[in-house]
Design a protein around this motif. Sequence first.
Motif, mmCIF file in Angstrom:
data_model
loop_
_atom_site.group_PDB
_atom_site.id
_atom_site.type_symbol
_atom_site.label_atom_id
_atom_site.label_comp_id
_atom_site.label_asym_id
_atom_site.label_seq_id
_atom_site.Cartn_x
_atom_site.Cartn_y
_atom_site.Cartn_z
ATOM 1 N N ARG A 142 38.198 21.372 19.120
ATOM 2 C CA ARG A 142 39.537 20.909 19.533
ATOM 3 C C ARG A 142 40.429 22.124 19.806
ATOM 4 N NH1 ARG A 142 39.037 20.315 13.963
ATOM 5 N NH2 ARG A 142 38.041 18.268 14.059
ATOM 6 N N ASP A 143 41.535 21.884 20.493
ATOM 7 C CA ASP A 143 42.442 22.987 20.838
ATOM 8 C C ASP A 143 43.135 23.559 19.612
ATOM 9 O OD1 ASP A 143 41.839 22.808 23.530
ATOM 10 O OD2 ASP A 143 43.452 21.380 23.940
ATOM 11 N N GLU A 144 43.516 22.690 18.685
ATOM 12 C CA GLU A 144 44.109 23.139 17.438
ATOM 13 C C GLU A 144 43.600 22.250 16.311
ATOM 14 O OE1 GLU A 144 48.360 22.833 17.321
ATOM 15 O OE2 GLU A 144 48.356 20.670 17.538
ATOM 16 N N LYS A 237 43.484 27.811 15.265
ATOM 17 C CA LYS A 237 42.632 27.652 16.442
ATOM 18 C C LYS A 237 41.642 28.808 16.531
ATOM 19 C CE LYS A 237 45.634 30.104 19.705
ATOM 20 N NZ LYS A 237 46.343 30.014 21.003
ATOM 21 N N SER A 258 34.130 26.124 24.161
ATOM 22 C CA SER A 258 34.347 24.911 23.382
ATOM 23 C C SER A 258 32.998 24.324 23.008
ATOM 24 C CB SER A 258 35.164 23.897 24.168
ATOM 25 O OG SER A 258 34.487 23.512 25.348
#
Length: 262
Positions: A142-144, A237, A258
Amino acid sequence: MTDPQAIVASGVAVAQAAGTLVPDTVRQVDKFGTDVAKTVRLLLFPFQIAGALQDRLEAYIDDAIRQIPQERRIEPLESVAFPIVEKLRFQPEGDPITELYIQLLSRAMDGERVGEAHPAFFSVITQLAPDELISLHDFASRDETLIMSPVGQKVYPDPAWRKSRLDKCELSAEVRQQVEDETFRYEALSQPELFPVYQEHLQHLGLIEYHNERVRHYRELELKVRDDSELTVFSMKVTHYGRLFLKACVKNVSSNGSTTDM
């Protein structure tokens, strides 16, 4: 089928780095180049390990080579290839750290992806615990990632504690589900109680960092009355360096580093 010449190039680089092959031995490589098994055994001879371990090491190298299209196979840099092969000698099968070494070795022999095999990544792998790799995968999915932690303490927030924290917030069912989805999956670790240690070490390695922006649901997660015994919520992150590491050392990772759930 494995290209014997690629194995020859890889093995010669490793052997020369070790300083154990004399010129006459190196010249014998072409003689056995058409027999992959003999070539691998010849080039790994300097390691002098027991038969079963030797077979396993051969399999690791073969696995790394087979992942590269024949037209892209190149001779690897000795500074990258030799330390990896040295470490792989006693790495167990099925271990996630073993797979990192194999993937990095594969990158070092891939003409299109050799630039990803940064020498520093070898050092990173040698310091990673399996739970830290699981943590890094989770962050990269996930991004954060939301982290819950008691103020000024390095303590694992168990499920009951996390649930109690969220129960005190005014969250809609939809937002609460989003928060839970974005929260680190502590229970995926074999030793979740050590997560604070893993978090600190991954930061030290430069693989994760605190997120500079406020978390998406920051206001909803604020407690109306501050209590330092409660869990604070912040976000982290994967760094750019961390995503490059994953891209180089993990199979089937996207171009931006990712990753999906393990």
